[in-house]
Structures are given as structure tokens and as C-alpha cells.
Design a protein around this motif. Structure first.
Motif, PDB file in Angstrom:
ATOM      1  N   ASP A  60       0.730  -1.566  -0.060  1.00 17.31           N
ATOM      2  CA  ASP A  60      -0.018  -0.030   0.260  1.00 17.31           C
ATOM      3  C   ASP A  60       0.771   1.012   0.216  1.00 17.31           C
ATOM      4  OD1 ASP A  60       1.350  -0.391   2.807  1.00 17.31           O
ATOM      5  OD2 ASP A  60      -0.892  -0.162   3.542  1.00 17.31           O
ATOM      6  N   THR A  61       1.813   1.137  -0.168  1.00 18.54           N
ATOM      7  CA  THR A  61       2.846   1.984  -0.842  1.00 18.54           C
ATOM      8  C   THR A  61       2.729   3.500  -1.630  1.00 18.54           C
ATOM      9  OG1 THR A  61       4.590   0.794   0.131  1.00 18.54           O
ATOM     10  CG2 THR A  61       5.509   3.489  -0.476  1.00 18.54           C
ATOM     11  N   VAL A  62       2.462   4.062  -1.210  1.00 17.87           N
ATOM     12  CA  VAL A  62       2.048   5.787  -2.040  1.00 17.87           C
ATOM     13  C   VAL A  62       2.616   6.342  -2.215  1.00 17.87           C
ATOM     14  CG1 VAL A  62       0.254   7.465  -2.565  1.00 17.87           C
ATOM     15  CG2 VAL A  62      -0.498   4.704  -1.484  1.00 17.87           C
ATOM     16  N   ASP A  63       3.066   7.360  -2.565  1.00 22.85           N
ATOM     17  CA  ASP A  63       4.588   8.385  -2.867  1.00 22.85           C
ATOM     18  C   ASP A  63       3.987   9.630  -3.017  1.00 22.85           C
ATOM     19  OD1 ASP A  63       6.975   6.931  -1.489  1.00 22.85           O
ATOM     20  OD2 ASP A  63       6.876   6.772  -3.826  1.00 22.85           O
ATOM     21  N   THR A  64       4.087  10.944  -2.597  1.00 22.46           N
ATOM     22  CA  THR A  64       3.545  12.130  -3.525  1.00 22.46           C
ATOM     23  C   THR A  64       4.681  13.263  -3.393  1.00 22.46           C
ATOM     24  OG1 THR A  64       1.715  11.741  -1.251  1.00 22.46           O
ATOM     25  CG2 THR A  64       2.423  14.201  -2.197  1.00 22.46           C
ATOM     26  N   TYR A  65       4.429  13.464  -4.734  1.00 23.86           N
ATOM     27  CA  TYR A  65       5.248  14.104  -5.844  1.00 23.86           C
ATOM     28  C   TYR A  65       4.147  15.690  -5.694  1.00 23.86           C
ATOM     29  CZ  TYR A  65       7.996  10.268  -5.982  1.00 23.86           C
ATOM     30  OH  TYR A  65       8.220   8.930  -5.910  1.00 23.86           O
ATOM     31  N   PHE A  66       4.726  16.449  -5.531  1.00 19.30           N
ATOM     32  CA  PHE A  66       4.095  18.116  -5.930  1.00 19.30           C
ATOM     33  C   PHE A  66       2.485  17.894  -5.474  1.00 19.30           C
ATOM     34  CE2 PHE A  66       8.493  17.675  -8.040  1.00 19.30           C
ATOM     35  CZ  PHE A  66       9.003  19.088  -7.433  1.00 19.30           C
ATOM     36  N   ASP A  67       1.836  17.180  -4.318  1.00 19.31           N
ATOM     37  CA  ASP A  67       0.838  17.002  -4.263  1.00 19.31           C
ATOM     38  C   ASP A  67      -0.059  15.958  -5.786  1.00 19.31           C
ATOM     39  OD1 ASP A  67       0.560  19.393  -2.496  1.00 19.31           O
ATOM     40  OD2 ASP A  67       0.239  20.686  -3.643  1.00 19.31           O
ATOM     41  N   GLN A  68       1.259  15.529  -5.971  1.00 20.01           N
ATOM     42  CA  GLN A  68       0.356  14.366  -7.020  1.00 20.01           C
ATOM     43  C   GLN A  68       0.616  12.769  -5.879  1.00 20.01           C
ATOM     44  OE1 GLN A  68       0.665  14.639 -11.126  1.00 20.01           O
ATOM     45  NE2 GLN A  68       0.057  12.501 -11.374  1.00 20.01           N
ATOM     46  N   GLN A  69      -0.958  11.991  -6.060  1.00 18.00           N
ATOM     47  CA  GLN A  69      -0.470  10.748  -5.090  1.00 18.00           C
ATOM     48  C   GLN A  69       0.404  10.077  -6.461  1.00 18.00           C
ATOM     49  OE1 GLN A  69      -3.657  10.249  -2.180  1.00 18.00           O
ATOM     50  NE2 GLN A  69      -2.102  10.972  -0.964  1.00 18.00           N
ATOM     51  N   VAL A  70       1.140   9.252  -6.066  1.00 19.89           N
ATOM     52  CA  VAL A  70       1.879   7.885  -6.998  1.00 19.89           C
ATOM     53  C   VAL A  70       1.738   6.977  -6.040  1.00 19.89           C
ATOM     54  CG1 VAL A  70       3.154   7.251  -8.801  1.00 19.89           C
ATOM     55  CG2 VAL A  70       2.907   9.360  -8.402  1.00 19.89           C
ATOM     56  N   ALA A  71       0.950   5.527  -6.465  1.00 20.04           N
ATOM     57  CA  ALA A  71       0.658   4.237  -6.174  1.00 20.04           C
ATOM     58  C   ALA A  71       2.440   3.850  -6.406  1.00 20.04           C
ATOM     59  CB  ALA A  71      -0.644   3.017  -5.824  1.00 20.04           C
ATOM     60  N   ASP A  72       2.897   2.638  -5.300  1.00 24.31           N
ATOM     61  CA  ASP A  72       4.280   2.127  -5.949  1.00 24.31           C
ATOM     62  C   ASP A  72       4.171   0.852  -4.775  1.00 24.31           C
ATOM     63  OD1 ASP A  72       6.833   0.801  -6.265  1.00 24.31           O
ATOM     64  OD2 ASP A  72       7.453   2.507  -5.432  1.00 24.31           O
ATOM     65  N   PRO A  73       3.027  -0.106  -5.399  1.00 17.41           N
ATOM     66  CA  PRO A  73       2.636  -1.756  -4.899  1.00 17.41           C
ATOM     67  C   PRO A  73       3.886  -2.416  -4.590  1.00 17.41           C
ATOM     68  CG  PRO A  73       1.554  -1.795  -6.627  1.00 17.41           C
ATOM     69  CD  PRO A  73       2.511  -0.345  -6.621  1.00 17.41           C
ATOM     70  N   PHE A  74       4.605  -2.277  -5.387  1.00 17.26           N
ATOM     71  CA  PHE A  74       5.554  -3.778  -5.451  1.00 17.26           C
ATOM     72  C   PHE A  74       6.983  -2.459  -4.399  1.00 17.26           C
ATOM     73  CE2 PHE A  74       2.894  -4.551  -8.452  1.00 17.26           C
ATOM     74  CZ  PHE A  74       2.455  -5.438  -8.444  1.00 17.26           C
ATOM     75  N   ARG A  75       6.676  -1.946  -3.783  1.00 14.98           N
ATOM     76  CA  ARG A  75       8.368  -1.600  -3.214  1.00 14.98           C
ATOM     77  C   ARG A  75       9.130  -2.203  -2.535  1.00 14.98           C
ATOM     78  NH1 ARG A  75       9.003   3.873  -1.249  1.00 14.98           N
ATOM     79  NH2 ARG A  75       7.790   4.444  -3.149  1.00 14.98           N
ATOM     80  N   TRP A  76       8.132  -3.230  -1.854  1.00 14.02           N
ATOM     81  CA  TRP A  76       8.693  -4.227  -1.230  1.00 14.02           C
ATOM     82  C   TRP A  76       9.963  -4.874  -1.987  1.00 14.02           C
ATOM     83  CZ3 TRP A  76       8.541  -9.746  -1.841  1.00 14.02           C
ATOM     84  CH2 TRP A  76       6.689  -9.707  -3.410  1.00 14.02           C
ATOM     85  N   LEU A  77       9.878  -5.250  -3.630  1.00 17.38           N
ATOM     86  CA  LEU A  77      10.808  -5.588  -3.941  1.00 17.38           C
ATOM     87  C   LEU A  77      11.752  -4.740  -4.384  1.00 17.38           C
ATOM     88  CD1 LEU A  77       8.528  -7.231  -7.351  1.00 17.38           C
ATOM     89  CD2 LEU A  77       9.540  -8.419  -5.231  1.00 17.38           C
ATOM     90  N   GLU A  78      12.143  -3.821  -3.479  1.00 17.08           N
ATOM     91  CA  GLU A  78      13.129  -2.917  -3.356  1.00 17.08           C
ATOM     92  C   GLU A  78      14.777  -3.745  -2.417  1.00 17.08           C
ATOM     93  OE1 GLU A  78      12.988   0.866  -3.199  1.00 17.08           O
ATOM     94  OE2 GLU A  78      11.596   1.214  -5.064  1.00 17.08           O
ATOM     95  N   ASP A  79      14.280  -4.332  -1.905  1.00 14.64           N
ATOM     96  CA  ASP A  79      14.634  -4.783  -0.712  1.00 14.64           C
ATOM     97  C   ASP A  79      15.258  -6.077  -1.192  1.00 14.64           C
ATOM     98  OD1 ASP A  79      15.727  -6.052   2.311  1.00 14.64           O
ATOM     99  OD2 ASP A  79      13.217  -5.419   3.134  1.00 14.64           O
TER     100      ASP A  79
END
Length: 724
Positions: free
Chosen positions: A53-72
Motif C-alpha cells: 500500500d505504499t504511496v508517494d506524494t510528488y508535488f501534491d500528486q499521489q503515486v502508488a508504488d505497490p511493489f516497493r517491497w521488491l526493492e529490499d
């Protein structure tokens, strides 16, 4: 997962990928179905990848990154995911009946002797040699007409061949040598220093070396570059403080002298040092991106060695070629987009005092030197032209090459009486030639005995028009009995970035591809260095779409001119070229039947947060740079432009678990996104090499395996059922 991946049974692998309270999973499998036409197609059932459920905010815009855990890369869950994906991919590849045949053909074609140009160090002549299928070249040496002996054999560095020789440098008198090794293809290096007579080690090895040369100061010690050991993952943690050190022989590395870097004033991502051949000057280059650098010199013979600034900004590329006493010879693109060679006195080396020795021309210049001469190596529409000069800037001669292609070399010590150069193109295996710098005479030194007859192949250069009207060169190579009827399997290969020029060179894999009836096409798209700084900058940051448009136009040219069709076209590229393939396949999914993005930069919003990725900002810009740059990157980032239900080309992403240049998380997340949103019958697979890196130092056996899998996957998904 930068640790050996344990092969698990399918049920255990899938269970490990998703905790019990997450989405229900299914086992991965490959089955076959018969179509109404009677042919057999593959049906792939993917392991379901956990969505976070990772979501990043860039300049007030939300961008989901559901597979962030694969960075580990150190988690068991990521390791299990890798095993599951590899099991699926290799099951799929295993059903291709002609896969073993292709591997055998590549191995057979690869099995020929290769010998590098000789070079003199101390009392010995050294050369590199591979008898054919050895995983790595062996370094040999001989005295006079004596029998050659093994000096260094990288094939003995590790049992599986995954540790390679990554650099070799001799002291001025040849009595000592320093060599670097890379384990598993990592950019991290270890340097060993040996006595060349006794072959005994001198002191302890140097560790944490990365993006470094090895330069001797007399016979007393070496300069090298390193980062501090990351606190987190050694293979993905951000590294942005590069430092140049001096190591005196037989002293602990902890006592090495910091020469440059390590402070806020001298903080740079890329720092290197090189001592001139006469031992007088240390040249230090410092940069924060892959384009543009500062340049400093230190007079090592002065009573007080002070850092003298030559260029204090990163607006241009500048490098010291050599010196003659206090006169410095510098190659630069400052005020010369196609490069020039200038000279200046070390007492006042700023650019205000530079004088042209070889002025800029319409063609891109790179210089080398040897035997008391300078060699101007020009690119003319991506092929080589060589001119010889003396150190007064007088042209001596044009050097006649064996044909139209790429020539490299023309370098050596000032007292050498013979220099060597290599020549190759897409249908000519690389040969080495001996060159007499005083007479200009050239003779063949070594030509490999390859089971390949260039007379049976065509390599032609064409020019086509990109979307904005720019003319782009492309070299198309194929067997001369091929008919242009639109039915030919074709690989379109590209890069398009970082000022890298794709010049013609022979490849065993491409030779087998052409022998099988395939066409191999390479366009020199913008972002590269084929036409100098302007060509490079036409493909960076908010001009990056030009690169993709150029590649798309190349594909359309091949189709419109009946070389191939969309159903018989494959897109291929690696690293920045992997980004190219990823962007084009998501922008134009109908353009090609197959896509092979290798070790690609595929998450354009987060690439700069890994290892030395922030140094690529000159080409890409970053998502944190500005809202405009963020929107532009989001608009083409392959990971963020996979759409639900689209029939993408048959895709096999390739990466490696020890890639610490472009971390494999890019490829992992892209594969997961493609599989989750798959809307067609084409397979979306990822092939992950274990104990390998970005490509450098990969053993021959792994190269052959990967090449066979790529060609087999490509032909199989073009409808080829047998090679008969």
C-alpha cells in the motif's frame, strides 16, 4: 536478494511470496494449448505478487508504488519471489524444442581463439588470450622469444567463474602489478598488489574500491577511488561521496592518504586520479553527473604539492591526455561540441590560456597517443576515420583502415616502435593490426579463425526520418540471400543516452542470429555521442522523447521497407537501452512482437535513490527537481505506464541479482506490473541471473546461456516452431 538464491519447490516459493493474510496466490505454471490453426502456443500462469500500500506524494500528486517491497534485496520474501519467477521463466524456456540447438550453435561459434595486442612492461611482453570457451581471458607473458607463461588466470579466482579480472596496472619499471577483481559482477572491487617476479602479494588487499582506476606513483604506491561502506545494502544503498586515496606499499589501508574528497567542499559522486607517464603530474577529475567534470592537477615534483585548478565547473568534459614537460595536452568539448585538443602550460592552466592543437571539426574527435605521436580518432556517421599528428599539431598522415567499421587502439608508450589497433564491424570479426608510426605501414597481427564468412553477409547503412524530421543513420546487417518480403525475424537494438556511441562491432550471438536468417539493425539515435554534444543533448531530460521517437521511426522504416513486419520484430536494449525498450513497448505495444529490456532503468521516479543513480540526473532529470520534470518523467516511466488489459509484446526482462549499477528492483517491479495488468496471450517473464551483475565480467558460460535463451524466446514468440 544479493545472496545465493535457494531453489525451492513451487508451493513453498509461492507461499513465501505472500503471507496468509494477503491475496490468495496461485502456483506458477506453463502449459500448452493448440490453436484453431493447429499450432501450439504457451499459456502462462503467473505467481501472484503481493501488492503493498505504499504511496508517494510528488508535488501534491499521489503515486502508488505497490511493489516497493521488491526493492529490499536482503529480504527472504524478495528472494522467494526471484526463485518463483526464475522457475516460471525457465519452465517456459524449457518447452522450446530448439533452445538446446541454439545454445549448441552459439557455443560452437564462440569456440575460437582470441588474442589481444601485446604490451611491454619491464622485461616482459604481456598479452591476453582465450582459447575459445574459457570463462575469462588469461593474462600471459614472455621474455623475448621464450615460451609464454601464465601470469594471471581469472578462471581460477572462483570455482564457478563469477569472479573476474576488472583491471590491471603495472608500476613504471614493471616490477610490481596491481589488479582488481569483481565478485559476481559487482561494481565493488578488491585490489591486490603483487611482485611480478615472485608473484607474492605485497601487503593486504584494498577493499571498498568502486568506479576506480589504478595509477602508480613510481614504485612506491597507487592512487585509487572508493566510497565509504554503505550502512545498509552494499548493492543498492545510495553512494554519493567518492574519494581519491593514495596507498603506500606495505602499509595498512586505514593509513592511506585522502587526496581529494571527503569534505563538503570536495564532495563529488565520481572522482578519479591518474599520474602522467613521466610521473610528474597527478590529474584529478571530479564530477557529480555522467556528463561534465572539474579538472585539477598536482605537480608531484614540486617541493609543496598544491592542488591547481584547471577547470572549476562541470559545464564541459575535460581530460588530460598527456604532458611534455610543463605543457599539458587536454581534450575537451568546452566551446567545441565535437571536441578539440588544446595545449597549455601547467603554470597557468586555466581555459583562458588554452591554445588549439587539433581544432574542432564537423566530426566527433577522440584522441590517443603513443610512440611520440597523437592519433585523432574521428567518427563519421558512426564509423572510424583516423589521422596521425605530431606534438606540434602537424598532420602526419591519414591512416588507411581495412574497411568501413570501428577501429580502436593507437595508443602506447612514447618509446614504442610499434603500435596496435583493432578493427571490426557487424560482419567482420575483430582483428588486430600492427602499425609502424614512422612509416604508416600496417600489417595483420592476429585474425581469429571464426566459422563465419563475411562475404555471405551484407551490412548497409541507411538514413531515415524521425518524427520531427531529423535524419538518423542505421546499419542493417543480414545474410545476403535474405529477401525483403516482410517476413524476416529482426532484432532492433538501441541505446540512446549518456553520450554513448554505438559503432559497428562483431558479435558471435548476432552472427548466429543472422545465420538463422535474422536481421540485426542498429540505429544511432539521439542521446548518444555519434554527432557530438548537440546530438547527446537532443536526447536528455525533457528532450528524452526524441530518443523513443527515433527508435519507433527505425522500427517503422524496417517495416515500411519490407525488411520485416511487426509480427517478426523484436526490440532489444540494455541499461539505458532497457529504458528505451520499456518506454517504446508501453507507448507503442503493437509495434513489435517481442521486447527484451535488459538491466533497464525502468522506475524513473526513484532511479536516483539507488547506488550512484543520482549521477544520471544530467541525462534524465529527477522527480524531485521540479514539478515539470516530475510530470515529464511520469509521462514515460515504463513502470508507471503499464496499462490494465493491454496486449504487450512477448517480453522477457533480463537482470541479475548482483547488479549494483541499475539495481534489479527496476526490473522486478516492472515485471510484477506487467504480469498484474496482463491483457493478452503474450508471456511477460523475467530472467534473473544469480551471482552476476550489470554485465561486465560475466563468464562465457553465462553469456552463452543468456544469449541462447534470448534468441530462443524471440524466435518462439515469432511463431518459429523448429530451425529446419
Amino acid at each position: 536478494m544479493y545472496k545465493p538464491v535457494i531453489t525451492l519447490v513451487a508451493v513453498a516459493v509461492i507461499a513465501a511470496c505472500s503471507p496468509a493474510n494477503d491475496t490468495q496466490t496461485q502456483s506458477s505454471q506453463v502449459t500448452s494449448e493448440s490453436t484453431s490453426q493447429g499450432s501450439t502456443m504457451s499459456v502462462v500462469s503467473y505467481p501472484e505478487t503481493r501488492r503493498g500500500d505504499t504511496v508517494d506524494t510528488y508535488f501534491d500528486q499521489q503515486v502508488a508504488d505497490p511493489f516497493r517491497w521488491l526493492e529490499d534485496d536482503r529480504s527472504e520474501e524478495t528472494a522467494a519471489w526471484v526463485s518463483a519467477q526464475n522457475e516460471l521463466t525457465f519452465d517456459y524456456l524449457g518447452q522450446i524444442e530448439f533452445r538446446d540447438d541454439i545454445r549448441e550453435r552459439i557455443a560452437q561459434a564462440w569456440n575460437f581463439e582470441r588474442v589481444g595486442a601485446p604490451f611491454e612492461e619491464g622485461d616482459y611482453t604481456y598479452f591476453y588470450r582465450n582459447d575459445g570457451l574459457q570463462n575469462h581471458f588469461i593474462v600471459y607473458r614472455q621474455q623475448g622469444d621464450g615460451e609464454p607463461e601464465v601470469f594471471l588466470d581469472p578462471n581460477e579466482f572462483s570455482e564457478d567463474g563469477t569472479t573476474s579480472l576488472a583491471g590491471l596496472s603495472f608500476s613504471p619499471d614493471g616490477s610490481l602489478a596491481a589488479y582488481a577483481t569483481s565478485a559476481g559482477g559487482s561494481d565493488w572491487r578488491t585490489i591486490y598488489i603483487i611482485d611480478t617476479e615472485t608473484m607474492e602479494f605485497v601487503g593486504d588487499p584494498l577493499v571498498d574500491v568502486k568506479f576506480s582506476g589504478i595509477s602508480w606513483r613510481g614504485n612506491e604506491g597507487v592512487y585509487y577511488s572508493k566510497y565509504n561502506t554503505p550502512d545498509g545494502s552494499r548493492l543498492s544503498e545510495l553512494t554519493d561521496q567518492h574519494m581519491l586515496y593514495y596507498h603506500a606499499l606495505n602499509t595498512p589501508q586505514a593509513e592511506d592518504t585522502l587526496v581529494f574528497g571527503g569534505s563538503d567542499e570536495q564532495k563529488h559522486r565520481y572522482v578519479s586520479g591518474r599520474v602522467t607517464d613521466d610521473g610528474r603530474f597527478l590529474a584529478i577529475s571530479a564530477a557529480n553527473t555522467t556528463s561534465g567534470n572539474k579538472l585539477f592537477i598536482v605537480d608531484l615534483e614540486a617541493d609543496e604539492s598544491e592542488l591547481v585548478t584547471v577547470v572549476d565547473n562541470e559545464d564541459s568534459n575535460v581530460g588530460l591526455l598527456t604532458n611534455d614537460g610543463s605543457t599539458l595536452f587536454i581534450q575537451t568539448n568546452k566551446d567545441a561540441p565535437n571536441n578539440r585538443l588544446v595545449q597549455v602550460d601547467a603554470s597557468a592552466p586555466s581555459s583562458d590560456n588554452w591554445q588549439d592543437l587539433i581544432a574542432e571539426t564537423d566530426n566527433v574527435l577522440n584522441v590517443s597517443r603513443g610512440a611520440g605521436y597523437i592519433f585523432a580518432r574521428y567518427m563519421v556517421d558512426a564509423v572510424s576515420k583516423i589521422e596521425q599528428y605530431d606534438f606540434a599539431g602537424n598532420k602526419v598522415r591519414d591512416i588507411e583502415l581495412p574497411g568501413v567499421g570501428s577501429a580502436g587502439g593507437f595508443s602506447g608508450k612514447d618509446d614504442a616502435d610499434t603500435l596496435y589497433f583493432s578493427f571490426t564491424n557487424y560482419v567482420t570479426p575483430a582483428s588486430t593490426f600492427a602499425f609502424n608510426p614512422d612509416t604508416g605501414d600496417t600489417e595483420l597481427y592476429f585474425s581469429p579463425s571464426v566459422d563465419f564468412d563475411p562475404d555471405n553477409y551484407v551490412s548497409e547503412q541507411v538514413f531515415y526520418t524521425s518524427q520531427d524530421g531529423t535524419q538518423i543513420p542505421m546499419i542493417i546487417s543480414y545474410r545476403n540471400d535474405i529477401e525483403r518480403d516482410g517476413s524476416n525475424p529482426t532484432i532492433l537494438y538501441g541505446y540512446g543516452g549518456f553520450n554513448v556511441s554505438l559503432t559497428p562491432s562483431f558479435s558471435v550471438t548476432n552472427a548466429v542470429w543472422m545465420d538463422l536468417g535474422g536481421i540485426y539493425a542498429v540505429p544511432n539515435i539521439r542521446g548518444g555521442g555519434e554527432y557530438g554534444r548537440a546530438w547527446h543533448e537532443a536526447g536528455i531530460q525533457q528532450n528524452k522523447q526524441n530518443v523513443f521517437d527515433d527508435f519507433i521511426a527505425a522500427a517503422e522504416y524496417l517495416i515500411d521497407n519490407n525488411y520485416t513486419s511487426s509480427e517478426k520484430l523484436a526490440l532489444r536494449g540494455g541499461s539505458n537501452g532497457g529504458l528505451l525498450v520499456g518506454a517504446v513497448m508501453t507507448q507503442r505495444p503493437e509495434l513489435a512482437q517481442v521486447a527484451i529490456p535488459a538491466v533497464g532503468v525502468l522506475d524513473m521516479l526513484r532511479y536516483h535513490t539507488f547506488t550512484a543513480g543520482a549521477g544520471w540526473a544530467h541525462d534524465y532529470g529527477t522527480s524531485a527537481q521540479s514539478e515539470e520534470m516530475f510530470e515529464y518523467l511520469l509521462g514515460y516511466s515504463p513502470l508507471h505506464n503499464v496499462e490494465e488489459g493491454v496486449n504487450y509484446p512477448a517480453t522477457m526482462i533480463t537482470t541479475a541479482d548482483h547488479d549494483d549499477r541499475v539495481v534489479p528492483a527496476h526490473s522486478f517491479k516492472f515485471a510484477a506490473e506487467l504480469q498484474a495488468k496482463d491483457g493478452g496471450q503474450n508471456p511477460q517473464l523475467i530472467r534473473i541471473d544469480v551471482n552476476a551483475g550489470h554485465g561486465a565480467g560475466m563468464p562465457t558460460s553465462m553469456i552463452i546461456d543468456q544469449a541462447a535463451d534470448v534468441l530462443s524466446f524471440t524466435l518462439f514468440n515469432m511463431g518459429v516452431e523448429s530451425l529446419d
